[in-house]
Design a protein around this motif. Structure first.
Motif, short mmCIF file in Angstrom:
data_model
loop_
_atom_site.label_atom_id
_atom_site.label_comp_id
_atom_site.label_asym_id
_atom_site.label_seq_id
_atom_site.Cartn_x
_atom_site.Cartn_y
_atom_site.Cartn_z
N THR A 58 77.05 -48.33 -15.43
CA THR A 58 78.36 -47.85 -15.88
C THR A 58 79.01 -48.78 -16.90
O THR A 58 80.02 -48.41 -17.51
CB THR A 58 79.31 -47.68 -14.69
OG1 THR A 58 79.56 -48.96 -14.09
CG2 THR A 58 78.74 -46.73 -13.66
N SER B 58 74.02 -46.50 -1.75
CA SER B 58 74.17 -45.05 -1.95
C SER B 58 74.08 -44.65 -3.42
O SER B 58 74.05 -43.47 -3.73
CB SER B 58 75.52 -44.59 -1.38
OG SER B 58 76.60 -45.10 -2.15
N ASP B 59 74.03 -45.63 -4.33
CA ASP B 59 74.09 -45.30 -5.76
C ASP B 59 72.96 -45.98 -6.52
O ASP B 59 73.18 -46.63 -7.52
CB ASP B 59 75.45 -45.71 -6.33
CG ASP B 59 75.65 -45.18 -7.75
OD1 ASP B 59 75.21 -44.06 -8.00
OD2 ASP B 59 76.23 -45.90 -8.57
N LYS B 60 71.74 -45.86 -6.05
CA LYS B 60 70.60 -46.48 -6.71
C LYS B 60 70.27 -45.75 -8.00
O LYS B 60 70.45 -44.55 -8.11
CB LYS B 60 69.37 -46.45 -5.79
CG LYS B 60 69.53 -47.38 -4.59
CD LYS B 60 68.35 -47.25 -3.67
CE LYS B 60 68.56 -48.09 -2.42
NZ LYS B 60 67.53 -47.86 -1.40
N SER C 253 75.75 -53.15 -14.30
CA SER C 253 75.75 -51.77 -13.81
C SER C 253 75.43 -50.81 -14.96
O SER C 253 75.74 -51.08 -16.12
CB SER C 253 77.11 -51.42 -13.22
OG SER C 253 77.25 -50.03 -13.04
N GLU D 193 72.39 -51.48 -9.79
CA GLU D 193 72.39 -50.49 -8.71
C GLU D 193 71.17 -50.58 -7.80
O GLU D 193 71.19 -50.03 -6.70
CB GLU D 193 72.50 -49.08 -9.30
CG GLU D 193 73.91 -48.67 -9.71
CD GLU D 193 74.34 -49.20 -11.06
OE1 GLU D 193 75.50 -48.97 -11.46
OE2 GLU D 193 73.52 -49.87 -11.73
N GLY E 247 78.47 -42.65 -4.41
CA GLY E 247 78.09 -43.50 -5.53
C GLY E 247 79.21 -44.42 -5.95
O GLY E 247 80.04 -44.84 -5.16
N ASN E 248 79.24 -44.70 -7.26
CA ASN E 248 80.18 -45.68 -7.80
C ASN E 248 81.55 -45.03 -7.97
O ASN E 248 82.04 -44.84 -9.07
CB ASN E 248 79.64 -46.19 -9.13
CG ASN E 248 80.31 -47.50 -9.52
OD1 ASN E 248 81.11 -48.06 -8.77
ND2 ASN E 248 79.97 -47.99 -10.69
N ASP E 249 82.19 -44.66 -6.86
CA ASP E 249 83.43 -43.90 -6.89
C ASP E 249 84.61 -44.84 -6.67
O ASP E 249 84.48 -46.04 -6.50
CB ASP E 249 83.41 -42.78 -5.85
CG ASP E 249 83.07 -43.30 -4.46
OD1 ASP E 249 83.28 -44.50 -4.21
OD2 ASP E 249 82.61 -42.50 -3.63
N GLU F 78 78.95 -41.76 0.51
CA GLU F 78 77.72 -41.37 -0.17
C GLU F 78 77.96 -41.06 -1.65
O GLU F 78 77.04 -40.69 -2.37
CB GLU F 78 77.14 -40.12 0.50
CG GLU F 78 76.75 -40.34 1.97
CD GLU F 78 75.66 -41.37 2.14
OE1 GLU F 78 74.88 -41.58 1.20
OE2 GLU F 78 75.57 -41.94 3.24
N ARG G 214 84.64 -47.07 -3.39
CA ARG G 214 83.83 -48.29 -3.40
C ARG G 214 84.46 -49.36 -4.30
O ARG G 214 84.46 -50.54 -3.96
CB ARG G 214 82.39 -48.01 -3.84
CG ARG G 214 81.52 -49.27 -3.67
CD ARG G 214 80.03 -49.00 -3.81
NE ARG G 214 79.64 -48.88 -5.19
CZ ARG G 214 79.08 -47.77 -5.71
NH1 ARG G 214 78.90 -46.71 -4.97
NH2 ARG G 214 78.73 -47.73 -6.97
N SER H 61 79.13 -52.32 -8.41
CA SER H 61 77.91 -51.61 -8.06
C SER H 61 77.12 -52.34 -6.98
O SER H 61 76.27 -51.75 -6.32
CB SER H 61 77.03 -51.39 -9.29
OG SER H 61 76.68 -52.61 -9.89
#
Length: 558
Positions: free
Chosen positions: A420, A556-558, A418, A439, A26-28, A24, A31, A483
């Motif tokens: 990011t 999970s990272d919208k 993304s 995302e 996000g962009n970690d 959950e 992932r 993403s």
């Protein structure tokens, strides 16, 4: 329990474990690792085929033909059909309460004789689902008419049309008669007057159906009515140019220009025109109008509610070019965005100028902020579309198609990267990265539309490394930044008479991204290349977004 089991099984296959909290997160890092590793896993590769509406009418206009084509698609181990059911004309091939059916067109040649009330979407869904093939409905979002035919919803609602900032050079004959030049070193179309310069052409590339004038040092040295006499292409002189005219432009050249005359193309003009009167084949609408967005979202809603579609694909979900939209409404909304009046509109955005190589734009003081604002508008629409679809049915996939040339695609008001990713170009503002919409997507298809497959091939042929399938795929993977899933896409017509280059390109997209989309069905038919796809897709594989665990991570990272 089934989804949870699939989730952990997939991660085991990839030699990574992932805690629920990380899933959950996000962009970690988890992932990033999973999606990077996934590219190397041949068991998870999407295999998609686009069915273009206009190009494939003769193959899809009866249930029997659809059965045959879908059967070939299944034999080739394609997992997903991207079915174009609302094309750039704004006409549709399903039962809509909003958009006009293709059979109702009065002018568009491809739609004349199209079966009345024929529901292509339902027909393909019925047949594809028998084979376990997913069907994603593709809609051209902000293109709502045919400019050449002057037909489509944009003509029923002219107030929707995008306003184009148009610049042109003016040809002035010795008798002071003038005519607008429609472009430099571009394809000459109906009634076009085009200038061809020596830095791009040795001879005129236009076909014989027009007249051409050779000019050296502003003096006419040759006039050729190729339409009447079928003469050879006119040579483009080193110290001059060629004017090439078709239709009305041909008539103007023949009536006003003769050998020995002076001619001038240095004068320019700019004006704001509706999309219906601008160059280009598709008539775009202004994407920020409330009524336009309501219409497009209404189409997305009826598709999601009324059909058992597996996905919705947004195509042409953008501005038509860097020259749109310069309406009064857009000016007002932009001024609200920046909190000030634009004193010199549109010059404070950019100016259109010309030199020997053709048209160029010169950035004004508000250019970067304008680029940011437009991209933010498109991002906003994507967020609305995604929410609408998944509020109705979370199992429907949401995606888009874009060109893989990211460094140039901003001109169409799109930041498909993304949030990011922080690009550093002369057109990017400090906040531009915030407009990225990757995302919002379950996957993205990027057009790696280049003849050269490897970066080495492109460089050897005098082109940038990113102008290759390999290079553009790497760019896409970089800017998406894990993403969402990236599926490289191929334009098969670029490999005509070279099936092994197509095979090589297909393998390269599979190697560099999470899968491949083939554009388009018609070329598999024309070139008889079904066997190549069958051979390359012989071993089973699964699209990554079909795995619930992977999809949960992406969403999970919208």
């Amino acid at each position: 329990m089934k989804k949870l089991f699939t989730f952990f099984t997939a991660f085991f296959l990839l030699t990574f474990s992932l805690s629920p909290a990380a899933a959950e997160g996000g962009n970690d890092n988890s992932r990033h690792k999973v999606l990077k590793n996934l590219v190397k896993n041949q068991n998870y590769k999407a295999r998609m085929l686009w069915y273009d509406l206009s190009a494939n009418i003769e193959y899809l206009n009866t249930k029997e033909k659809v059965k045959d084509i879908v059967g070939k698609t299944a034999k080739a181990n394609i997992d997903t059909i991207i079915l174009d059911i609302k094309n750039s004309t704004g006409f549709v091939a399903y039962k809509s309460n909003l958009a006009p059916h293709a059979s109702t067109s009065k002018k568009i040649a491809k739609f004349q004789g199209y079966p009345k009330d024929y529901d292509l979407l339902q027909t393909v869904i019925d047949e594809a689902h028998k084979h376990g093939i997913k069907v994603h409905a593709a809609i051209n979002v902000f293109s709502e008419g045919s400019t050449s035919d002057q037909e489509g919803p944009a003509y029923e609602h002219p107030e929707w049309q995008s306003v184009i900032y148009e610049g042109s050079r003016i040809a002035t004959a010795a008798n002071r008669s003038t005519l607008k030049i429609d472009g430099s070193n571009v394809l000459r179309q109906t009634d076009y007057l085009v200038v061809y310069t020596p830095d791009k052409n040795k001879v005129s590339p236009a076909n014989r159906w027009g007249a051409e004038v050779q000019v050296v040092n502003n003096i006419v040295t040759q006039v050729s009515d190729r339409n009447t006499f079928d003469g050879p292409p006119v040579e483009v002189p080193e110290n001059g140019y060629v004017l090439s005219g078709h239709g009305n432009a041909r008539t103007w050249l023949l009536n006003n220009v003769k050998v020995g005359d002076t001619i001038d193309i240095s004068q320019t003009e700019t004006k704001l025109v509706p999309a219906s009167k601008a160059s280009g084949g598709a008539t775009f609408v202004n994407p920020i109008r409330d009524d336009v967005q309501a219409y497009e979202l209404g189409i997305i809603e009826e598709l999601t509610r009324n059909y058992d579609v597996d996905g919705i694909v947004l195509d042409r979900a953008r501005y038509n070019s860097i020259y749109a939209d310069f309406s009064d409404f857009s000016r007002q909304e932009f001024e609200k965005y920046i909190g000030q009046k634009v004193a010199n509109f549109p010059k404070d955005i950019f100016e259109i100028q010309f030199d020997n190589s053709g048209q160029k734009i010169v950035q004004g003081p508000l250019y970067q902020k304008w680029i940011e604002w437009r991209a933010g508008n498109i991002q906003s629409f994507f967020k609305k579309a995604e929410k609408l679809i998944h509020d109705i049915d979370e199992d429907v996939y949401f995606s888009t198609y874009v060109g893989a040339w990211y460094q140039d695609y901003y001109s169409e008001g799109v930041n498909w990267a993304s949030r990011t990713h922080k690009p550093a170009y002369d057109w990017t503002s400090p906040d531009y990265h915030k407009t990225g919409y990757a995302e919002t997507l379950d996957f993205i298809m990027t057009g790696t539309y280049f003849v050269d497959v490897t970066k080495e091939e492109a460089i050897a042929n005098g082109r940038p490394a990113e102008h290759s399938v390999e290079g553009s795929a790497e760019v896409a993977m970089d800017v998406i930044n894990e993403s969402t899933f990236v599926y490289g896409s191929l334009y098969l017509n670029q490999y005509i008479n070279n099936p092994e280059q197509f095979r090589k390109a297909l393998r390269k997209d599979i190697e560099k991204t999470h899968g491949v989309m083939l554009f388009d069905l018609v070329y598999l038919e024309w070139f008889d290349w079904w066997h190549i796809v069958e051979e390359e897709f012989a071993k089973p594989s699964k699209a990554p977004h079909h795995n619930p665990g992977f999809l949960k991570m992406i969403r999970s990272d919208k």
